[in-house]
Every structure is written in structure tokens, then in C-alpha cells.
Design a protein around this motif. Structure first.
Motif, short mmCIF file in Angstrom:
data_model
loop_
_atom_site.label_atom_id
_atom_site.label_comp_id
_atom_site.label_asym_id
_atom_site.label_seq_id
_atom_site.Cartn_x
_atom_site.Cartn_y
_atom_site.Cartn_z
N ILE A 64 0.84 -1.20 0.00
CA ILE A 64 0.00 0.00 0.00
C ILE A 64 0.87 1.25 0.00
O ILE A 64 0.63 2.20 -0.76
CB ILE A 64 -0.94 -0.02 1.22
N HIS A 65 1.89 1.25 0.85
CA HIS A 65 2.79 2.42 0.91
C HIS A 65 3.47 2.64 -0.44
O HIS A 65 3.59 3.79 -0.90
CB HIS A 65 3.85 2.19 1.99
N ARG A 66 3.88 1.56 -1.09
CA ARG A 66 4.55 1.67 -2.39
C ARG A 66 3.59 2.26 -3.43
O ARG A 66 3.98 3.10 -4.24
CB ARG A 66 5.06 0.30 -2.82
N THR A 67 2.34 1.83 -3.40
CA THR A 67 1.34 2.35 -4.34
C THR A 67 1.11 3.84 -4.11
O THR A 67 1.01 4.63 -5.06
CB THR A 67 0.02 1.58 -4.20
N ILE A 68 1.03 4.26 -2.85
CA ILE A 68 0.81 5.68 -2.54
C ILE A 68 1.95 6.51 -3.10
O ILE A 68 1.72 7.57 -3.71
CB ILE A 68 0.69 5.87 -1.01
N GLU A 93 1.98 6.23 -7.20
CA GLU A 93 0.87 6.92 -7.84
C GLU A 93 0.66 8.34 -7.30
O GLU A 93 -0.28 9.02 -7.72
CB GLU A 93 -0.42 6.11 -7.65
N SER A 94 1.54 8.77 -6.39
CA SER A 94 1.42 10.11 -5.79
C SER A 94 -0.01 10.38 -5.31
O SER A 94 -0.66 11.36 -5.69
CB SER A 94 1.85 11.19 -6.80
N VAL A 95 -0.52 9.46 -4.49
CA VAL A 95 -1.89 9.56 -4.00
C VAL A 95 -2.05 10.83 -3.16
O VAL A 95 -1.25 11.11 -2.26
CB VAL A 95 -2.25 8.32 -3.16
N THR A 96 -3.09 11.59 -3.45
CA THR A 96 -3.34 12.84 -2.73
C THR A 96 -4.16 12.59 -1.48
O THR A 96 -4.74 11.50 -1.29
CB THR A 96 -4.12 13.82 -3.62
N TYR A 97 -4.24 13.62 -0.62
CA TYR A 97 -5.06 13.49 0.57
C TYR A 97 -6.52 13.29 0.22
O TYR A 97 -7.23 12.51 0.86
CB TYR A 97 -4.89 14.72 1.48
#
Length: 284
Positions: free
Chosen positions: A50-54, A57-61
Motif C-alpha cells: 500500500i505504501h509503495r502504491t501511494i 501513484e502520488s496519492v493525494t489526501y
């Protein structure tokens, strides 16, 4: 269930699937607990993914908060069995099958209900007096990996009707419709009379459907028969059998199809189709 409602909802299916899952997960006396080291290893790896995906993919808040709300909705809608069975179980089955012999397996799915009516082969699955659909005669033999027949093997079978609905999850169908446990004869042979199931789309009016629509995916599963094939002293095979030429066979939303599990029905010329498939079980 004898109401006239014809369309199962995601909430209703989710509730039924959750109830059935919990009933089947009653603790076994003396069963070993999962060691803390194993819990730590699996959960740490999951979180790392999950951390790697965030990061990747530069997951936003805003996206993170939307994901949090989505997970809450899945839980409140009772759709965890549906979501995990559709999008995750096929990989768990793939890993489990890596060191198994015998008939290829597939996912169990969320629509299994234990404790169905038993009958000896040849058998007709419980169905409505005017059950619509093309008649299907499904036969074969259950043998061990040594080739010897397994007398009295059980074929626990369940399927959708010709509209794609499962009893126990669609309010308009009677309990036990197109479900049963068929006991093979002294040579491990079985013959089951039923109807050809239809493709169906998983319920889309809940959170699982919301995800599918947001991602631009389709919600369809190809027509199939579900089976648990078992015999004392042998590993139970959990599998699904599909139909050659059927819709969605190459794009199953649950990614559960395998070439070895595709049937090739033959038209008997009297409105009935026949198909044969043999099962091989490995010693437990």
C-alpha cells in the motif's frame, strides 16, 4: 423465500454472503492459531504494498480520504465477501494450487451455501416445476491420482439459473434451487440433471459496483457451474466449470477462468445438452 422480488440488491447479496461466510467459519476446537510471526510478515508485506502504491501513484489526501470512505462503505454494505472474492481470491487460489495435483481448482466465490439436499446419482438438482432454461445432463467420474475410482465421492454443486440468479441471494427463488450434493456410485460415476446457467453481473448497486464503474471495468462473469468434489482421505477440489463460446469467458471480472475448466456441451437433439467432465483428487 417465495416473494416476487426478482432483482437481488448488493446490500441483500452482501448480507447473505457475510452471514454464510460467518456460519462457515465457526472455530474448530483445537485448531492452531496463526503464529504472530506469520501475522507480522503478511501484514507488513501488505502495508508495504500500500505504501509503495501511494508513493508510485502520488496519492493525494483527497484520494486517501475517498479510499477511507470507500472502505467504510464496503463494510457497512456487507460487501467484503463479494469484493474480496471477485478481486483477490483468484490469486490466493493460484498460490494454494502451486503444489497441488489433480483437477484444477478455481475460486469458491460468495454464493456457496452448505447443508444442501443430498441425493444419489443419477440425480436432478432441486428446481422449480417450470424451471426455465436449456436442459443439461452433466456426467463424469471421480478418481484418485492413481486412476482408481472413488466410490461414493460427493459432488457439491450450485449454480445460477437462466437469468443469472442464485437461490439464497435472490428473493424470488426458493431455497435450495439448483443446489445439491450428489453422491457418486460404486465406480465414482455421477450423472446430474440440471439447466444451463446464464452469465451474470455481480451486484452493482453497492460499493463494489461503484468501484467497477469508476474504474471503467465491466461487472460480468461467464456462465459456470460451481463444485466442491470430495471423498474421505482426499483433498477436496473447489472449482468452477465454464462453457465454450460463452460470453465474458476471456474477460471474467473475477479472473477465475482456466482453459482446463471449459466444457464443450453437445446438443442431444431433443432440447437437451450433454457434457462430461472427470475429476481427479489427490490424497490428503
Amino acid at each position: 423465500m417465495t416473494t416476487t422480488q426478482s432483482s437481488p440488491t448488493a446490500a441483500g447479496s452482501g448480507s447473505s454472503a457475510t452471514e454464510a461466510f460467518r456460519a462457515g467459519r465457526a472455530p474448530t476446537p483445537g485448531a492452531p492459531a496463526v503464529p504472530p510471526e506469520r501475522v507480522s510478515a503478511v501484514v507488513s508485506s501488505l502495508l508495504a504494498g500500500i505504501h509503495r502504491t501511494i508513493r508510485t501513484e502520488s496519492v493525494t489526501y483527497d484520494e486517501f480520504q475517498a479510499a477511507k470512505q470507500y472502505l467504510i462503505d464496503v463494510g457497512e454494505g456487507g460487501e467484503w465477501p463479494l469484493l474480496l472474492d471477485v478481486f483477490v481470491e483468484h490469486v490466493v487460489e493460484e498460490v494454494a494450487a502451486a503444489d497441488q495435483d489433480g483437477t484444477k481448482g478455481s475460486i469458491l466465490g460468495p454464493y456457496y451455501l452448505p447443508g444442501q439436499a443430498r441425493s444419489t446419482s443419477p440425480a436432478t438438482l432441486p428446481q422449480r416445476a417450470d424451471e426455465p432454461g436449456t436442459r443439461l445432463v452433466f456426467s463424469g467420474q471421480v478418481r484418485g491420482t492413481d486412476g482408481d475410482p472413488l466410490p461414493g465421492a460427493e459432488i457439491d454443486i450450485w449454480q445460477a439459473d437462466d437469468q443469472g440468479y442464485y437461490s439464497g441471494f435472490a428473493p424470488h427463488l426458493p431455497d435450495g434451487n439448483l443446489r445439491g450434493v450428489v453422491v457418486a456410485d460404486g465406480q465414482g460415476r455421477f450423472e446430474i440433471h440440471t439447466i444451463e446457467p446464464a452469465p451474470y453481473q455481480i451486484p452493482t448497486d453497492g460499493p463494489t459496483g461503484t468501484l467497477i464503474e469508476a474504474a471503467g471495468w465491466h461487472p460480468w462473469r461467464p456462465a459456470h457451474l460451481h463444485l466442491l468434489v470430495r471423498a474421505p482421505g482426499y483433498r477436496t477440489v473447489t472449482t468452477q466449470l465454464y462453457f465454450r463460446g460463452g460470453e465474458w469467458l476471456d474477460s471474467d471480472v473475477a479472473s477465475a477462468t482456466k482453459p482446463e475448466l471449459v466444457l464443450d456441451p453437445v446438443d442431444a437433439g431433443d432440447g437437451t445438452c450433454t457434457v462430461e467432465y472427470d475429476f481427479t483428487l489427490e490424497p490428503a
